[in-house]
Scaffold this motif. Sequence first.
Motif, mmCIF file in Angstrom:
data_model
loop_
_atom_site.group_PDB
_atom_site.id
_atom_site.type_symbol
_atom_site.label_atom_id
_atom_site.label_comp_id
_atom_site.label_asym_id
_atom_site.label_seq_id
_atom_site.Cartn_x
_atom_site.Cartn_y
_atom_site.Cartn_z
ATOM 1 N N PHE A 12 0.845 -1.200 0.000
ATOM 2 C CA PHE A 12 0.000 0.000 0.000
ATOM 3 C C PHE A 12 0.876 1.245 0.000
ATOM 4 N N LEU A 13 1.897 1.255 0.840
ATOM 5 C CA LEU A 13 2.792 2.404 0.956
ATOM 6 C C LEU A 13 3.474 2.712 -0.378
ATOM 7 N N ILE A 14 3.928 1.680 -1.052
ATOM 8 C CA ILE A 14 4.583 1.875 -2.359
ATOM 9 C C ILE A 14 3.608 2.505 -3.354
ATOM 10 N N LYS A 15 2.394 1.990 -3.414
ATOM 11 C CA LYS A 15 1.397 2.522 -4.348
ATOM 12 C C LYS A 15 1.049 3.971 -4.033
ATOM 13 N N ILE A 16 0.913 4.294 -2.746
ATOM 14 C CA ILE A 16 0.522 5.646 -2.368
ATOM 15 C C ILE A 16 1.665 6.631 -2.630
ATOM 16 N N CYS A 17 2.895 6.172 -2.443
ATOM 17 C CA CYS A 17 4.062 7.014 -2.768
ATOM 18 C C CYS A 17 4.082 7.335 -4.259
ATOM 19 N N LYS A 18 3.806 6.340 -5.079
ATOM 20 C CA LYS A 18 3.777 6.549 -6.526
ATOM 21 C C LYS A 18 2.626 7.466 -6.934
ATOM 22 N N LEU A 19 1.484 7.289 -6.311
ATOM 23 C CA LEU A 19 0.322 8.117 -6.630
ATOM 24 C C LEU A 19 0.621 9.593 -6.385
ATOM 25 N N TYR A 20 1.190 9.897 -5.231
ATOM 26 C CA TYR A 20 1.433 11.286 -4.858
ATOM 27 C C TYR A 20 2.849 11.766 -5.180
ATOM 28 N N ASN A 21 3.692 10.866 -5.688
ATOM 29 C CA ASN A 21 5.076 11.184 -6.042
ATOM 30 C C ASN A 21 5.830 11.807 -4.869
ATOM 31 N N VAL A 22 5.721 11.159 -3.717
ATOM 32 C CA VAL A 22 6.443 11.587 -2.516
ATOM 33 C C VAL A 22 7.112 10.373 -1.889
ATOM 34 N N SER A 23 8.100 10.649 -1.048
ATOM 35 C CA SER A 23 8.839 9.569 -0.397
ATOM 36 C C SER A 23 8.025 8.942 0.734
ATOM 37 N N ALA A 24 8.367 7.720 1.043
ATOM 38 C CA ALA A 24 7.752 7.038 2.177
ATOM 39 C C ALA A 24 8.115 7.752 3.476
ATOM 40 N N ASP A 25 9.321 8.327 3.537
ATOM 41 C CA ASP A 25 9.729 9.078 4.730
ATOM 42 C C ASP A 25 8.759 10.223 5.015
ATOM 43 N N TYR A 26 8.292 10.869 3.974
ATOM 44 C CA TYR A 26 7.336 11.964 4.157
ATOM 45 C C TYR A 26 6.003 11.430 4.676
#
Length: 77
Positions: A49-63
């Motif tokens: 889920f985290l990977i998909k959401i990072c790609k959707l919003y083009n932000v890092s997982a750290d953020y």
Amino acid sequence: MILLYYTQRLKDLREDNDWTQGQVANYLDLKREQYRRYETGINEIKVSFLIKICKLYNVSADYILGFTNTKKELPKK
């Protein structure tokens, strides 16, 4: 507490893009209720889920996880 960071970040990112929970859920191939449970913290986020959401919003997982307040774009491949 990290949980509070990611739930608020998910909601803020969604609202910043003027998307509904249903629209984000469709992108992630989830039911709206499933997505709502992530956004409210009922369900803990999974790595997939985290990977998909990072790609959707083009932000890092750290953020998203609250380790940084800087929205860094994902590296280009």
